[in-house]
Design a protein around this motif. Structure first.
Motif, mmCIF file in Angstrom:
data_model
loop_
_atom_site.group_PDB
_atom_site.id
_atom_site.type_symbol
_atom_site.label_atom_id
_atom_site.label_comp_id
_atom_site.label_asym_id
_atom_site.label_seq_id
_atom_site.Cartn_x
_atom_site.Cartn_y
_atom_site.Cartn_z
ATOM 1 N N GLU A 1 0.704 -1.089 0.255
ATOM 2 C CA GLU A 1 -0.220 0.265 -0.236
ATOM 3 C C GLU A 1 0.282 1.024 -0.507
ATOM 4 O O GLU A 1 0.219 2.545 0.162
ATOM 5 C CB GLU A 1 -0.876 0.061 1.472
ATOM 6 C CG GLU A 1 -2.072 -0.717 1.146
ATOM 7 C CD GLU A 1 -2.349 -1.074 -0.357
ATOM 8 O OE1 GLU A 1 -3.486 0.257 -0.571
ATOM 9 O OE2 GLU A 1 -2.930 -1.915 -0.827
ATOM 10 N N ARG B 1 3.630 7.312 4.793
ATOM 11 C CA ARG B 1 2.574 7.264 3.303
ATOM 12 C C ARG B 1 1.617 8.219 2.891
ATOM 13 O O ARG B 1 0.950 8.986 3.311
ATOM 14 C CB ARG B 1 1.364 6.220 4.007
ATOM 15 C CG ARG B 1 0.545 6.160 1.867
ATOM 16 C CD ARG B 1 -0.834 4.642 3.104
ATOM 17 N NE ARG B 1 -1.437 4.894 1.843
ATOM 18 C CZ ARG B 1 -2.713 5.398 1.531
ATOM 19 N NH1 ARG B 1 -3.440 5.905 2.774
ATOM 20 N NH2 ARG B 1 -4.197 4.815 0.716
ATOM 21 N N VAL C 1 -4.279 3.494 6.283
ATOM 22 C CA VAL C 1 -4.827 1.925 5.777
ATOM 23 C C VAL C 1 -4.933 1.119 6.862
ATOM 24 O O VAL C 1 -5.976 1.574 8.102
ATOM 25 C CB VAL C 1 -2.948 1.634 5.469
ATOM 26 C CG1 VAL C 1 -2.703 2.587 4.244
ATOM 27 C CG2 VAL C 1 -1.955 1.823 6.471
ATOM 28 N N ARG C 2 -5.201 -0.371 6.428
ATOM 29 C CA ARG C 2 -5.199 -1.599 7.365
ATOM 30 C C ARG C 2 -4.421 -1.613 8.157
ATOM 31 O O ARG C 2 -3.322 -1.642 7.736
ATOM 32 C CB ARG C 2 -5.394 -2.399 6.383
ATOM 33 C CG ARG C 2 -7.452 -2.610 6.107
ATOM 34 C CD ARG C 2 -7.382 -3.968 4.585
ATOM 35 N NE ARG C 2 -6.354 -3.786 3.932
ATOM 36 C CZ ARG C 2 -6.007 -5.134 3.621
ATOM 37 N NH1 ARG C 2 -6.634 -6.137 4.289
ATOM 38 N NH2 ARG C 2 -4.233 -5.506 2.872
ATOM 39 N N ASP D 1 -1.439 -3.854 6.255
ATOM 40 C CA ASP D 1 -0.647 -2.905 5.295
ATOM 41 C C ASP D 1 1.134 -2.395 5.494
ATOM 42 O O ASP D 1 1.282 -1.827 5.637
ATOM 43 C CB ASP D 1 -1.487 -2.112 4.716
ATOM 44 C CG ASP D 1 -2.950 -2.540 4.198
ATOM 45 O OD1 ASP D 1 -2.534 -3.636 3.276
ATOM 46 O OD2 ASP D 1 -3.745 -1.526 3.802
#
Length: 93
Positions: free
Chosen positions: A11, A30, A77-78, A81
C-alpha cells in the motif's frame, strides 16, 4: 542514533525503525501522511503514538497491536498494510 532496515508494503507504506539515546522509534510514511510509535529504549514502558517521531504523543497504549491500529488509522490503511521490521516486533508491554 542506530538505524535499521527500511521496508515497504504493497500500500506504499514505508516503515523505519531506529533507536535514539532515549527511545525506540517505528516511523511510518504514506503519501506524506506520517505516524510514529515510540517506546523507551529499555523497552518496558507503554508505547506512544505520535504524528511524527518528534511530536507530542496523541495516545499511550500497553499493547503494540493497539498502537499499530492507531498508526494505521492515521495513515488511512489497514493494520495488515503496515510493514513492521523485525527489530520493532517486540514493542509494547
Amino acid at each position: 542514533m542506530t538505524e535499521s532496515g527500511d521496508s515497504t508494503a504493497d500500500e506504499g507504506v514505508t516503515a523505519r525503525y531506529y533507536e535514539t539515546g532515549d527511545e525506540r522509534v517505528l516511523a511510518f510514511d504514506r503519501d506524506g501522511r506520517t505516524a510514529a510509535i515510540a517506546q523507551n529504549v529499555e523497552g518496558y514502558a507503554m508505547v506512544k503514538v505520535r504524528h511524527t517521531p518528534d511530536d507530542d504523543e496523541l495516545e499511550k497504549y500497553y499493547g503494540f497491536d493497539m498502537a499499530l491500529d492507531h498508526a494505521a488509522e492515521l495513515l488511512g490503511v489497514r493494520v495488515a498494510d503496515l510493514p513492521v521490521p523485525e527489530e520493532a516486533s517486540d514493542m509494547g508491554m
